[in-house]
Scaffold this active site. Sequence first.
Site, short mmCIF file in Angstrom:
data_model
loop_
_atom_site.label_atom_id
_atom_site.label_comp_id
_atom_site.label_asym_id
_atom_site.label_seq_id
_atom_site.Cartn_x
_atom_site.Cartn_y
_atom_site.Cartn_z
N GLU A 1 24.97 44.99 99.33
CA GLU A 1 24.12 45.40 100.47
C GLU A 1 24.57 44.74 101.76
OE1 GLU A 1 22.02 47.74 100.65
OE2 GLU A 1 22.02 48.19 98.51
N GLY B 1 34.69 42.13 109.91
CA GLY B 1 33.86 42.02 111.12
C GLY B 1 32.49 41.42 110.84
N TYR B 2 31.76 41.19 111.93
CA TYR B 2 30.40 40.61 111.84
C TYR B 2 30.42 39.41 110.88
CZ TYR B 2 29.08 44.97 114.08
OH TYR B 2 29.00 46.03 114.94
N TYR C 1 15.10 45.02 104.99
CA TYR C 1 15.80 46.05 104.22
C TYR C 1 16.51 45.44 103.00
CZ TYR C 1 19.47 49.08 102.65
OH TYR C 1 20.28 49.79 101.83
N ASP D 1 16.60 52.05 105.51
CA ASP D 1 17.67 51.83 106.47
C ASP D 1 17.73 53.05 107.39
OD1 ASP D 1 18.72 53.77 104.89
OD2 ASP D 1 20.63 52.77 104.52
#
Length: 353
Positions: A33, A77-78, A116, A134
């Site tokens: 997730e 990323g992130y 979520y 989501d």
Amino acid sequence: MVFTTLLLGWYGDNGRDLPWKTYKDPYTIWVSEVILQQTRVQQGEAYFRNFISTFPTVRHLAEASVDDVLKLWQGLGYYSRARNMHKTARKIVDEYGGMFPKDVESLKKLDGIGPYTASAVASFAYGIPAVALDGNGYRILARYFGIDLPLGSPSAVKTFRELAVSLLPEGKSADFNQALMDFGSLVCMPRPLCVSCPLADHCIAYNTGLAESLPVKPRKAGHRTRYFHYLDFGQDTFTFIGQRKGNDIWKGLYEFPLIETSMPATYPDLIRSERFRILVGTSDYVLNNTQALKPHKLTHQSIHPVFYRISITGPAPNLEKEYKKVPREELSKYAVSRLTEKYMNFFHNFAGL
Ligand code: SF4
């Protein structure tokens, strides 16, 4: 519930065959997730396999250095996701004996786990009746049920959540959540495949031509809310209109005398205002009808319009000086905004006026 039955029916035949669906342990579900939060399935799949083979359990992840985790995350990323996962893994080992909490509220307290992800882990791993909404879920519900609240607004969050909870099938929350995700990825996509959609017969957006306009995007900063109070002053068979000027919307179009406020205002508020008193002067007036129309949405602003039909008798020099006095039956000759047009159409169709 028709929606749930149709959705689960579709899912039974068409659900995606994704690698993480075969896992039932909270750790693996959590990893998948988090990876998928800002990553497409195709790209995420390779990272998921690599992550799980390098750190097969939460203990392996907790024992790794954060640098190792970041290295594995490289290119995805992130990076705060990787740092938060590492922190959470250590917390689960140190404070929960290596076991993920089983309730949504405790899961939400862990770093990087929002509503979520907490609901997804709780429902997929433990079968807890929690709704994991989501972007896919919001999109489907907004369209199917014709909800036009801007996403992210407090009223939208509450409305969608309560609706989704009411739709949850008993003992099948995992299937329901997964079905929403798959259906939103394969059918009710941003550009939806309505013609082949099994929910189409009951879908409000599809049946009203709004499928691509819903859901309503979150309001951006700088969005303006304006309250327009139009005064349709009737004098015998005449009314008054003026042309909009200045650097504003609808410049050059005609409209009834307008009092704009930055907050909602009532009719008593209006008649106490200086502008109203200037317009009516010493004439007598009586309110015949109040017509509030639906908010009119423009790119960076929403107009909340109310039209007041007011009969006026006696001289009203300021009104006559500032506005054009026109026979009512000639109103349709003037260019007006769609909003004023709506009111005029309503007016003509409304026998009681
Ligand atoms: S009919 Fe279209 S908009 Fe409605 S649920 Fe199906 S795909 Fe989505």
